[in-house]
Enzyme design. Sequence first.
Site, PDB file in Angstrom:
ATOM      1  CG  ASN A  11      -1.836   1.282   1.231  1.00  0.00           C
ATOM      2  OD1 ASN A  11      -1.997   1.830   0.497  1.00  0.00           O
ATOM      3  ND2 ASN A  11      -2.240   1.340   2.512  1.00  0.00           N
ATOM      4  CE  LYS A  13      -0.365   3.269   4.710  1.00  0.00           C
ATOM      5  NZ  LYS A  13      -0.158   3.468   6.248  1.00  0.00           N
ATOM      6  CG  HIS A 101      -6.227   1.660   5.332  1.00  0.00           C
ATOM      7  ND1 HIS A 101      -5.623   2.648   6.251  1.00  0.00           N
ATOM      8  CD2 HIS A 101      -4.914   0.897   5.091  1.00  0.00           C
ATOM      9  CE1 HIS A 101      -4.227   2.481   6.422  1.00  0.00           C
ATOM     10  NE2 HIS A 101      -3.990   1.248   6.071  1.00  0.00           N
ATOM     11  CD  GLU A 103      -3.157   5.523   6.724  1.00  0.00           C
ATOM     12  OE1 GLU A 103      -2.099   5.232   7.121  1.00  0.00           O
ATOM     13  OE2 GLU A 103      -3.372   5.335   5.566  1.00  0.00           O
ATOM     14  CD  GLU A 173      -3.810  -2.139   7.587  1.00  0.00           C
ATOM     15  OE1 GLU A 173      -2.753  -2.090   7.064  1.00  0.00           O
ATOM     16  OE2 GLU A 173      -4.500  -1.324   7.604  1.00  0.00           O
ATOM     17  N   GLY A 179       2.358   2.778  11.199  1.00  0.00           N
ATOM     18  CA  GLY A 179       3.515   3.959  10.953  1.00  0.00           C
ATOM     19  C   GLY A 179       3.988   4.419  12.223  1.00  0.00           C
ATOM     20  CB  SER A 219       4.976  -1.743  11.890  1.00  0.00           C
ATOM     21  OG  SER A 219       4.682  -0.239  12.030  1.00  0.00           O
TER      22      SER A 219
END
Length: 262
Positions: A11, A13, A101, A103, A173, A179, A219
């Site tokens: 991904n 991003k 996701h 985010e 996730e 991150g 990560s």
Amino acid sequence: MSDRKPLISGNWKMHQNHFEAIQLVQKLSYVLTNEDVDAVDVSVHPPFTDIRSVQTVLEADRIPVSLGAQHCHWEEKGAFTGEVSPLMLAKLDVEYVICGHSERRELFGETDDDVNKKVHAILKAGMTPIMCCGETDAEREADQAEEKVSGQVRAGLAKVKPDQVAGMVIAYEPIWAIGTGKTATAEDAQAMCALVRATVSEVAGREAADSIRIQYGGSVKPNNAPELMTQPDIDGALVGGASLDADDFGRIVQYRLVESGS
């Protein structure tokens, strides 16, 4: 290890212009071997502005990597400024689309219902959803992780046919590990991925649960991929930052070489 073929997805991003995207895919093609792609399915998920460029390189150079997208709308067309429809992606030979996701949920307010509508739309367009789920640090500390994740899985799979569920991908996730440099232990990741599979079994039946691929994301690096990938309910990885480096991403795809001591 199960007989489910692992899927390692990158991904990207909001990184890489289309020139950089072409270079990254070409570098990745030099890193991966025929043995790698025989053993592991690989997908890359560039920003929308890169998808056509990456598609052209993958097809022209016959690179055995699947093209993915990071997001789509659930409608096929309409007055939705700034959005991209699943049919547009399908026309570009996109195979996998990430939906839900963290985010998108945390920063852009996507709800469980939105995610469910996207799952249905992606499937209708002939692509495979990579449906994400995961808990925050606060939810984990409050012993709400299992409730949060199982609830997201149930909501995301609502009214999806069992045979369609069987061909999907779910990415677990933990939000607190995305991150941040933190990573769930292999045992923690396995426990939550097992919960995801058990929830799928309750929603869509054991056959679908046995077939669906469950990725771990949060990560993922070359050094922790082998241990994560040996867990019985982890069938791949949704990789963020490390997928922007062809060598690092290639080493994650090649996790089995470390596992076997090669």
